[in-house]
Design a protein around this motif. Structure first.
Motif, PDB file in Angstrom:
ATOM      1  N   SER A   1       7.692 -15.206 -44.133  1.00 42.11           N
ATOM      2  CA  SER A   1       6.883 -14.008 -44.356  1.00 42.11           C
ATOM      3  C   SER A   1       5.427 -14.158 -43.935  1.00 42.11           C
ATOM      4  O   SER A   1       4.712 -13.170 -43.830  1.00 42.11           O
TER       5      SER A   1
ATOM      6  N   ARG B   1       9.858 -19.404 -47.684  1.00 44.95           N
ATOM      7  CA  ARG B   1       9.257 -18.073 -47.801  1.00 44.95           C
ATOM      8  C   ARG B   1       7.973 -17.978 -46.981  1.00 44.95           C
ATOM      9  O   ARG B   1       7.730 -16.985 -46.297  1.00 44.95           O
ATOM     10  N   HIS B   2       7.163 -19.040 -47.038  1.00 44.32           N
ATOM     11  CA  HIS B   2       5.948 -19.049 -46.216  1.00 44.32           C
ATOM     12  C   HIS B   2       6.312 -18.927 -44.738  1.00 44.32           C
ATOM     13  O   HIS B   2       5.694 -18.165 -44.004  1.00 44.32           O
TER      14      HIS B   2
ATOM     15  N   VAL C   1      14.944 -15.695 -45.993  1.00 39.90           N
ATOM     16  CA  VAL C   1      14.619 -16.928 -46.713  1.00 39.90           C
ATOM     17  C   VAL C   1      15.916 -17.619 -47.115  1.00 39.90           C
ATOM     18  O   VAL C   1      16.108 -18.821 -46.901  1.00 39.90           O
ATOM     19  N   SER C   2      16.819 -16.835 -47.668  1.00 38.69           N
ATOM     20  CA  SER C   2      18.088 -17.383 -48.106  1.00 38.69           C
ATOM     21  C   SER C   2      18.851 -17.996 -46.934  1.00 38.69           C
ATOM     22  O   SER C   2      19.415 -19.085 -47.025  1.00 38.69           O
TER      23      SER C   2
ATOM     24  N   THR D   1      12.360 -23.487 -51.336  1.00 40.11           N
ATOM     25  CA  THR D   1      12.343 -22.032 -51.279  1.00 40.11           C
ATOM     26  C   THR D   1      10.945 -21.514 -50.942  1.00 40.11           C
ATOM     27  O   THR D   1      10.778 -20.615 -50.119  1.00 40.11           O
ATOM     28  N   GLU D   2       9.951 -22.118 -51.575  1.00 39.20           N
ATOM     29  CA  GLU D   2       8.575 -21.698 -51.317  1.00 39.20           C
ATOM     30  C   GLU D   2       8.202 -21.888 -49.853  1.00 39.20           C
ATOM     31  O   GLU D   2       7.632 -21.003 -49.216  1.00 39.20           O
TER      32      GLU D   2
ATOM     33  N   ASN E   1       1.698 -12.755 -50.138  1.00 34.67           N
ATOM     34  CA  ASN E   1       2.024 -12.487 -51.530  1.00 34.67           C
ATOM     35  C   ASN E   1       0.763 -12.061 -52.257  1.00 34.67           C
ATOM     36  O   ASN E   1      -0.328 -12.136 -51.721  1.00 34.67           O
TER      37      ASN E   1
ATOM     38  N   ILE F   1      13.028  -9.998 -46.096  1.00 31.36           N
ATOM     39  CA  ILE F   1      12.418 -11.320 -46.292  1.00 31.36           C
ATOM     40  C   ILE F   1      13.329 -12.179 -47.161  1.00 31.36           C
ATOM     41  O   ILE F   1      13.646 -13.324 -46.804  1.00 31.36           O
ATOM     42  N   ASP F   2      13.777 -11.604 -48.280  1.00 28.69           N
ATOM     43  CA  ASP F   2      14.657 -12.357 -49.176  1.00 28.69           C
ATOM     44  C   ASP F   2      15.892 -12.867 -48.445  1.00 28.69           C
ATOM     45  O   ASP F   2      16.286 -14.020 -48.582  1.00 28.69           O
TER      46      ASP F   2
END
Ligand code: ADP
Ligand code: MG
Ligand code: ZN
Length: 613
Positions: free
Chosen positions: A522, A518-519, A565-566, A514-515, A537, A561-562
């Motif tokens: 975003s 996200r990178h 990412v998902s 997940t991390e 962040n 973004i969420d």
């Protein structure tokens, strides 16, 4: 960048004299209570009681001292032979006749001394209270004032001076770091031969900042530089300054420079300068007097150099991003030398340097170790060699061979092997989990080479799958990263496929996936929906103050973004699932082999799957 008024170095720290007075009073108080105690042995009695006892002829002598009357009973009363009482403030005209009448021995001592005693005795508790209060309030403010000079010498420079010729390391003991050594060659020449530079009027940089991750040899390099130049080496660590009392750090810096001037040419080394040289924050509530004063003192001393002194200051940090810009201004630490984590070639050299110190079997292959230690710092590599030597010694060997190096590497990378009591069911599940990672890595086109798969528990993990990057990567492509996410999900997917449920054992894999996603979405512009924008962040460099830093994007963007990412993680899961379903037979093969043999190398796996490497 404009100067803020704070940037001006304050020349001297105001001396907190009261602190000396405070300590002194404390000692005095202890002394006085000790000497004064003669008075206090007697029973404290009321004045009226004293008069009554006098009338009853129970008292043989009195000693009048100011308004205190002490004396002795004729016979002990309640086990006491002496008494103390206090004169009433008004005159008592019938006391003296009474004393004479009973033939009491009367002594009168001068009240002079006792007034002082009394004043001090009465005042000191208050001074103590006030002193304590002031101290604690300073400590609470995050600094605390010190005792500069005076009673206890907290301020003597804690800097350790080593004579150049006593330093055991030279440039020969430092492997790699070629550029850094070249950059410092000039400094060495200057320290050896300051006149040569003075004559021609050349200005040598006064301050050099060594920047690099922990363990890359900053401290080592600074020491070796002093050794090569043959000059005294003063070293002090930034975190030593961050002590309880403000002003100590600053006077230590002053002291150290003074000592260095006396023995110049000399080299001063300030380690971990970021712990004092952090950007002075304007965020309310984060103030640190001590840091600021120490930093100001360092700057003041550097500004005070008249180019004649042959003193070079080297500072080291692994957080150049948080340094106060005042530090890196021209005339201060304006020369930067960057130390990177060693690449494969350098790792091999570092291993060789440290291998010199232990007895190695002729057959050891340091190349393989160098290849398998991507991301290791010099310190990690030194540690690896030492671990291998320890393991060999513990098992009574007189040489270190390859197996010990490999074991030491695994221990450093993955943590100590652990006896975990797994049920047969858990072992099977772990085997499938790791087999899932391994098989995904095996089939994903952009993945790194497999190195090792194991279900031997180490550290916190029940098993591990390791890959070797083809080369040391500094930059990662999007495909590579997508495959990484897929591999991270491989364990969980295998569990789902085989056992029809997932376990909590994949928690760490999921967090990492997940991390990373996200990178990518975003920050690295790897998502079509978000586009080439970067949304950082909150800054992590001030733990606890994340909330003070404004999030610089809208709620709408946050939702976007969420969602992206998902989407990224889910599509990776689908890819992984497809691979595992397609090669279910291979998954079973690897899992069975793992349960049987516990660890498999990449060649084992190639053999197992009957494919050419
Ligand atoms: P830093 O100050 O950057 O955190 P150190 O200088 O304290 O790192 O390094 C710790 C140890 O790691 C050194 O004492 C040395 O044994 C080893 N080391 C680090 N870098 C090197 C190198 N380039 N060559 C040889 N040994 C190294
Ligand atoms: Mg260091
Ligand atoms: Zn896993």
């Amino acid at each position: 960048m404009t100067d803020s008024p704070q940037d001006k170095p304050t020349p001297r720290v105001p001396q907190q004299r009261w602190a000396d007075v405070f300590i002194f009073s404390l000692l005095l108080f202890a002394l006085l209570t000790f000497f004064d105690s003669g008075d206090r042995d007697g029973a404290e009695i009321a004045y009226s009681e004293f008069k009554q006892l006098l009338r009853d002829d129970e008292i043989v002598s009195v000693n009048i001292r100011g308004d205190r009357i002490t004396g002795a009973f004729r016979a002990s009363i309640n086990d006491r032979t002496e008494f103390v009482t206090t004169f009433p403030p008004m005159e008592d005209t019938d006391l003296f006749p009474l004393l004479e009448q009973n033939d009491v021995v009367v002594r009168v001592s001068s009240a002079e001394q006792s007034v002082w005693t009394l004043v001090l005795v009465n005042l000191l508790p208050w001074m103590l209270l006030i002193g304590l209060f002031m101290m604690s309030s300073r400590v609470l403010r995050g600094g605390g004032k010190g005792f500069p000079g005076g009673v206890f010498s907290f301020t003597k420079s804690k800097a350790r001076m080593t004579r150049g010729e006593d330093i055991k390391v030279g440039y020969d003991d430092i492997a790699g770091l070629k550029h850094a050594k070249e950059d410092l060659a000039e400094v060495i020449d200057f320290l050896r031969n300051p006149d040569k530079y003075r004559k021609i009027g050349a200005r040598i940089p006064k301050g050099i900042l060594l920047i690099g991750p922990p363990g890359t040899g900053k401290t080592l390099l600074a020491r070796a530089t002093a050794a090569e130049a043959g000059v005294p080496f003063f070293s002090i660590t930034g975190s030593e300054f961050v002590e309880m009392f403000v002003g100590v750090g600053a006077s230590r810096v002053r002291d150290m420079y003074k000592q260095a001037r006396e023995v110049a040419p000399a080299l001063i080394f300030i380690d971990e300068i970021d712990s004092v040289g952090r950007a002075r924050s304007s965020v309310a509530g984060i103030s640190n007097d001590e840091r600021e004063q120490t930093l100001n003192q360092i700057l003041a001393e550097m500004d005070g150099f008249t180019g004649d002194e042959a003193i070079v200051v080297i500072a080291a940090t692994n957080r150049p991003d948080v340094l106060d810009t005042a530090l890196t201004r021209p005339g201060r630490f304006d020369r930067k030398v960057v130390l990177d984590l060693p690449q494969r070639e350098a790792r091999l050299e570092i291993l060789k340097v440290h291998a010199r110190k232990v007895t190695m079997d002729a057959s050891v292959d340091l190349e393989t170790i160098a290849a398998g230690t991507v991301g290791f710092s010099g310190a990690d590599l030194a540690n690896l060699i030492n671990e291998a030597a320890l393991l060999a010694a513990r098992e009574g060997k007189d040489k270190v061979d390859q197996s010990y190096l490999e074991r030491a590497r695994d221990k450093v990378v993955l943590g100590e092997q652990r006896e975990a009591l797994l049920t047969e069911e858990e072992r099977k599940r772990t085997a499938y989990h790791e087999a899932g990672h391994a098989l995904t890595a095996f089939h994903m086109p952009y993945a790194d080479e497999l190195r090792k798969v194991s279900i031997i528990p180490r550290g916190l993990a029940l098993g591990y799958t390791e890959q070797t990057p083809k080369e040391d990567k500094l930059n990662y492509g999007q495909h590579y990263l997508e495959d990484r996410i897929a591999i991270m999900l491989g364990g969980r997917c295998a569990e789902k496929l085989v056992f029809d449920e997932v376990s909590s054992g994949a928690a760490n894999d999921l967090r990492q996936a997940t991390e990373l996603a996200r990178h990518m979405v975003s920050e690295w512009g790897m998502n079509e929906g978000i586009g080439p924008l970067s949304f950082q962040n909150a800054d992590q460099s001030y733990p606890g103050h994340e909330l003070l830093i404004r999030k610089d994007y809208s709620e709408h963007t946050a939702e976007l973004i969420d969602a992206e990412v998902s989407k990224l993680v889910r599509s990776s899961e689908e890819r992984t699932m497809a691979v595992l379903k397609e090669h279910r037979d291979q998954l079973d093969l690897i899992a069975a082999a793992l349960q049987d043999r516990e660890s498999l190398t990449d060649s084992d796996i190639h053999e197992l799957l009957q494919v050419q490497k």
